[in-house]
Write a protein that holds these residues in place. Structure first.
Motif, PDB file in Angstrom:
ATOM      1  N   TRP A   1       0.751  -1.149   0.035  1.00 16.42           N
ATOM      2  CA  TRP A   1       0.113   0.059  -0.007  1.00 16.42           C
ATOM      3  C   TRP A   1       0.716   1.119  -0.063  1.00 16.42           C
ATOM      4  CZ3 TRP A   1       0.303   3.656   3.603  1.00 16.42           C
ATOM      5  CH2 TRP A   1       0.805   3.263   5.052  1.00 16.42           C
ATOM      6  N   ALA A   2       0.311   2.339  -0.659  1.00 15.13           N
ATOM      7  CA  ALA A   2       0.850   3.852  -0.457  1.00 15.13           C
ATOM      8  C   ALA A   2      -0.068   4.812  -0.237  1.00 15.13           C
ATOM      9  CB  ALA A   2       1.722   3.905  -1.815  1.00 15.13           C
TER      10      ALA A   2
ATOM     11  N   THR B   1       6.058   2.313  -1.006  1.00 11.24           N
ATOM     12  CA  THR B   1       5.067   1.537  -0.597  1.00 11.24           C
ATOM     13  C   THR B   1       5.488   0.683   0.668  1.00 11.24           C
ATOM     14  OG1 THR B   1       6.203  -0.224  -1.797  1.00 11.24           O
ATOM     15  CG2 THR B   1       4.638   1.136  -2.954  1.00 11.24           C
ATOM     16  N   SER B   2       4.399   0.218   1.594  1.00 10.93           N
ATOM     17  CA  SER B   2       4.470  -0.400   2.713  1.00 10.93           C
ATOM     18  C   SER B   2       4.000  -1.729   2.492  1.00 10.93           C
ATOM     19  CB  SER B   2       4.018   0.214   3.796  1.00 10.93           C
ATOM     20  OG  SER B   2       4.655   1.411   3.978  1.00 10.93           O
ATOM     21  N   THR B   3       4.206  -2.811   3.325  1.00  9.99           N
ATOM     22  CA  THR B   3       3.665  -4.196   3.048  1.00  9.99           C
ATOM     23  C   THR B   3       2.570  -4.365   3.975  1.00  9.99           C
ATOM     24  OG1 THR B   3       6.034  -5.104   2.709  1.00  9.99           O
ATOM     25  CG2 THR B   3       4.286  -6.738   3.339  1.00  9.99           C
TER      26      THR B   3
ATOM     27  N   PRO C   1       2.656  -3.058   9.511  1.00  7.34           N
ATOM     28  CA  PRO C   1       3.470  -2.406  10.743  1.00  7.34           C
ATOM     29  C   PRO C   1       3.111  -1.093  11.127  1.00  7.34           C
ATOM     30  CG  PRO C   1       4.882  -2.935   8.877  1.00  7.34           C
ATOM     31  CD  PRO C   1       3.609  -3.189   8.276  1.00  7.34           C
ATOM     32  N   THR C   2       2.805  -1.066  12.467  1.00  3.58           N
ATOM     33  CA  THR C   2       2.329   0.239  13.311  1.00  3.58           C
ATOM     34  C   THR C   2       3.020   1.734  12.852  1.00  3.58           C
ATOM     35  OG1 THR C   2       1.528  -1.319  14.913  1.00  3.58           O
ATOM     36  CG2 THR C   2       1.634   0.839  15.515  1.00  3.58           C
ATOM     37  N   ARG C   3       4.424   1.225  12.827  1.00  9.53           N
ATOM     38  CA  ARG C   3       5.031   2.450  12.708  1.00  9.53           C
ATOM     39  C   ARG C   3       4.718   3.307  11.490  1.00  9.53           C
ATOM     40  NH1 ARG C   3      10.521  -0.650  11.777  1.00  9.53           N
ATOM     41  NH2 ARG C   3      10.357  -1.085   9.382  1.00  9.53           N
ATOM     42  N   SER C   4       4.091   2.633  10.502  1.00  5.20           N
ATOM     43  CA  SER C   4       3.943   3.414   9.206  1.00  5.20           C
ATOM     44  C   SER C   4       2.241   3.332   8.715  1.00  5.20           C
ATOM     45  CB  SER C   4       4.580   2.858   7.804  1.00  5.20           C
ATOM     46  OG  SER C   4       4.027   1.381   7.845  1.00  5.20           O
ATOM     47  N   LEU C   5       1.678   3.478   9.896  1.00  6.01           N
ATOM     48  CA  LEU C   5       0.220   3.547   9.913  1.00  6.01           C
ATOM     49  C   LEU C   5      -0.433   4.551   9.192  1.00  6.01           C
ATOM     50  CD1 LEU C   5      -1.339   1.064  11.235  1.00  6.01           C
ATOM     51  CD2 LEU C   5      -1.553   2.319  12.995  1.00  6.01           C
ATOM     52  N   PRO C   6      -1.245   4.218   8.122  1.00  6.22           N
ATOM     53  CA  PRO C   6      -1.994   5.567   7.533  1.00  6.22           C
ATOM     54  C   PRO C   6      -3.308   5.861   8.547  1.00  6.22           C
ATOM     55  CG  PRO C   6      -2.897   3.553   6.863  1.00  6.22           C
ATOM     56  CD  PRO C   6      -1.850   3.064   7.755  1.00  6.22           C
ATOM     57  N   SER C   7      -3.698   7.253   8.514  1.00 10.47           N
ATOM     58  CA  SER C   7      -4.660   7.736   9.231  1.00 10.47           C
ATOM     59  C   SER C   7      -5.918   7.563   8.802  1.00 10.47           C
ATOM     60  CB  SER C   7      -4.476   9.197   9.616  1.00 10.47           C
ATOM     61  OG  SER C   7      -2.973   9.498   9.943  1.00 10.47           O
ATOM     62  N   PRO C   8      -7.157   7.595   9.617  1.00 12.02           N
ATOM     63  CA  PRO C   8      -8.459   7.493   9.254  1.00 12.02           C
ATOM     64  C   PRO C   8      -8.805   8.667   8.266  1.00 12.02           C
ATOM     65  CG  PRO C   8      -8.346   6.824  11.394  1.00 12.02           C
ATOM     66  CD  PRO C   8      -6.840   7.387  11.116  1.00 12.02           C
ATOM     67  N   GLY C   9      -9.327   8.412   7.206  1.00 14.72           N
ATOM     68  CA  GLY C   9      -9.841   9.414   6.033  1.00 14.72           C
ATOM     69  C   GLY C   9      -8.703   9.496   4.969  1.00 14.72           C
ATOM     70  N   GLU C  10      -7.573   8.934   5.347  1.00 11.48           N
ATOM     71  CA  GLU C  10      -6.337   8.884   4.318  1.00 11.48           C
ATOM     72  C   GLU C  10      -6.622   8.358   2.953  1.00 11.48           C
ATOM     73  OE1 GLU C  10      -1.598   9.353   4.460  1.00 11.48           O
ATOM     74  OE2 GLU C  10      -2.742   8.347   6.129  1.00 11.48           O
ATOM     75  N   ALA C  11      -6.348   8.921   1.774  1.00 10.94           N
ATOM     76  CA  ALA C  11      -6.517   8.037   0.692  1.00 10.94           C
ATOM     77  C   ALA C  11      -5.290   7.179   0.294  1.00 10.94           C
ATOM     78  CB  ALA C  11      -6.800   8.798  -0.728  1.00 10.94           C
ATOM     79  N   ILE C  12      -5.405   5.747   0.153  1.00  9.56           N
ATOM     80  CA  ILE C  12      -4.387   5.052  -0.016  1.00  9.56           C
ATOM     81  C   ILE C  12      -4.612   4.142  -1.251  1.00  9.56           C
ATOM     82  CG2 ILE C  12      -3.533   4.999   2.328  1.00  9.56           C
ATOM     83  CD1 ILE C  12      -4.877   2.131   2.530  1.00  9.56           C
ATOM     84  N   GLU C  13      -3.526   3.911  -1.849  1.00  8.72           N
ATOM     85  CA  GLU C  13      -3.662   2.854  -3.009  1.00  8.72           C
ATOM     86  C   GLU C  13      -3.075   1.376  -2.662  1.00  8.72           C
ATOM     87  OE1 GLU C  13      -2.543   3.175  -7.661  1.00  8.72           O
ATOM     88  OE2 GLU C  13      -0.815   2.460  -6.499  1.00  8.72           O
ATOM     89  N   LEU C  14      -4.100   0.331  -2.579  1.00  7.99           N
ATOM     90  CA  LEU C  14      -3.632  -1.073  -2.532  1.00  7.99           C
ATOM     91  C   LEU C  14      -3.323  -1.694  -3.803  1.00  7.99           C
ATOM     92  CD1 LEU C  14      -6.147  -2.150   0.256  1.00  7.99           C
ATOM     93  CD2 LEU C  14      -4.195  -0.731   0.642  1.00  7.99           C
ATOM     94  N   THR C  15      -1.979  -2.290  -3.722  1.00  4.08           N
ATOM     95  CA  THR C  15      -1.513  -3.253  -4.675  1.00  4.08           C
ATOM     96  C   THR C  15      -1.821  -4.854  -4.375  1.00  4.08           C
ATOM     97  OG1 THR C  15      -0.226  -1.434  -5.481  1.00  4.08           O
ATOM     98  CG2 THR C  15       0.374  -3.697  -6.349  1.00  4.08           C
ATOM     99  N   PHE C  16      -2.725  -5.345  -4.896  1.00  2.00           N
ATOM    100  CA  PHE C  16      -2.852  -6.837  -4.597  1.00  2.00           C
ATOM    101  C   PHE C  16      -1.922  -7.650  -5.703  1.00  2.00           C
ATOM    102  CE2 PHE C  16      -6.719  -4.978  -3.275  1.00  2.00           C
ATOM    103  CZ  PHE C  16      -6.964  -5.199  -1.937  1.00  2.00           C
ATOM    104  N   GLY C  17      -1.473  -8.838  -5.132  1.00  2.34           N
ATOM    105  CA  GLY C  17      -0.395  -9.583  -5.906  1.00  2.34           C
ATOM    106  C   GLY C  17       0.946  -9.040  -6.104  1.00  2.34           C
TER     107      GLY C  17
END
Lengths: 326, 107
Positions: free
Chosen positions: B25-26, B33-35, B51-67
């Motif tokens: 995700w990014a 990107t993070s795993t 991982p908790t240290r790179s957590l996105p915040s509620p409301g934040e837009a992210i892109e997930l990459t599957f596979g």
């Protein structure tokens, strides 16, 4: 023997995973370049140990310059790891290590013995690879003990206890492009001798070109169970696979049983494609006594780290199977 | 479409539990990107462990990459709904598909 074919649903697709006795975790790979917080080129493999309930991996990564260094990763479940923000061990700048680590430090193996965690690794320089030994209490800081072999020698792994009053290690002196698994002995972990060959390549098998110890050996009632790697030079390049062998508890140079077929062979995409394709290479395995399960950590295609599991009994059984029965 | 009828619709979705599927995700407009690993997935929502240290915040837009480690990765836009601790090192992030939110606004 029953053929193990594993049908599982992953990502909505049914996959035929193969006949390996090692069961690949469906979430593989567990560590890729994206998981390393600092800048580096690639991820190779990892030593593994369980300490105070936490799974610890000492990961070999290649820095941007092209030298191998070590990073620390931790986990609660043995599958999902967090990598520390900075490398934990880099080539030394102090002699005598600096000269022989100039090209990097590689392939660490962690062994706990006498209450201390020892890291046997390969010091690499223009003079070739040679073995070195360090120790740690916290996996953050490492005290180098000594350079413990001449070149060309690698794949060193310390046994978890003394045998007949002496420390024991596997090593792999090279002869040209081939190499076999040896044992050596020491009274003080610094000076080693009494070396003798344990087992050699098999010209008619998957491990025909060279072999070397992978994880430090696991002590079982039947003997020392060793996961080792074997290489077959093929027309398209080398294929690295993993196998098992059982050695006598009091004389580890004596082979009691050696599996005819690998326990893991490159099949998945992440094992086939990478910096060096068709590679599975382990430097660490953790035996979980409660479940009698072995978690084996392995580098795939010199690009990522994966985990696979097997029952200890299945690995032991594999060592003693008749070749005709396979 | 945000009333009980919609909630019923959400509950009737087919859910697939694949806690071991890897993703990347990014953050929006971020190349880093993070795993993560999928812990629950439905048609319009995903929960994943990261991982908790790179957590996105509620409301934040992210892109997930599957596979993400395979030959044909698939990218989808999501918006983070909530995050909660998973263990000492990881948290669970729940997010909804950005496409479904656009669809809701159109409805």
């Amino acid at each position: 023997m029953s053929v193990m074919i594993d049908d599982r649903v992953t990502s909505g697709k049914t996959r035929l995973v193969g006949r390996d006795v090692i069961h690949r975790w469906e979430g593989n790979p567990i560590i890729t370049l994206e998981d390393i917080p600092f800048s580096c080129n690639t991820v190779f493999n990892a030593a593994a140990v369980k300490c105070q309930g936490h799974y610890i991996l000492l990961i070999r990564v290649e820095d941007k310059r092209g030298r191998s260094i070590f990073a620390l990763a931790r986990s609660e479940d043995g599958y999902r790891f967090v990598v520390n923000p900075d490398p934990c061990m880099v080539p030394s700048t102090e002699e005598p290590f600096a000269t022989y680590e100039a090209c990097g430090i590689e392939d660490p193996r962690i062994t706990e013995t006498d209450g201390t965690y020892y890291v046997m690794y390969t010091a690499y320089s223009r003079y070739g690879p040679r073995l070195a030994l360090a120790k740690t209490d916290d996996f953050q800081t490492y005290e180098r003990i000594a350079l413990i072999s001449e070149p060309v020698n690698k794949d060193g792994a310390l046994f978890p206890r003394k045998i007949n009053g002496r420390y024991v290690r596997f090593d792999r002196p090279n002869v040209g492009s081939t190499g076999n698994i040896w044992v050596s002995y020491s009274d003080d972990l610094i000076n080693w001798g009494g070396s003798e060959v344990v087992m050699s390549t098999r010209t008619d098998h998957w491990d025909r070109s060279r072999i070397g110890a992978s994880a430090p050996p696991i002590e079982t009632e039947q003997g020392w169970l060793e996961i080792y790697h074997g290489v077959k030079e093929a027309a398209a390049g080398p294929i690295y696979r993993l196998g098992v062998v059982m050695l006598d508890l009091e004389n580890p140079a004596h082979v009691l049983g050696r599996a005819a077929i690998p326990i893991l062979t490159p099949r998945e995409y992440y094992e086939r494609v990478g910096d060096i394709g068709n590679v599975v290479f382990s430097c660490g395995a953790i035996y979980e006594e409660q479940t009698r399960q072995v978690k084996m950590y392995y580098g795939a295609a010199d690009t990522c780290i994966c985990v696979g599991t097997a029952k200890l009994d299945a690995l032991i059984e594999r060592c003693f199977e008749e070749e005709d029965a396979l | 479409m945000n009333g009980p009828e919609h909630q019923q619709d959400r509950r009737s979705e087919t859910r697939q539990s694949t806690p071991t599927e890897r993703l990347a995700w990014a953050r929006e407009n971020d190349k880093q990107t993070s795993t993560g690993w999928v812990s629950n997935i439905a048609t319009r929502s995903v929960a994943f462990v990261t991982p908790t240290r790179s957590l996105p915040s509620p409301g934040e837009a992210i892109e997930l990459t599957f596979g993400s480690s395979g030959p044909s990765p698939q990218h989808r836009e999501f918006r983070v709904v909530r995050a909660a601790p998973y263990d000492e090192f990881f948290s669970v992030v729940g997010c909804e598909s950005a496409e479904s939110q656009e669809q809701l606004q159109l409805d």
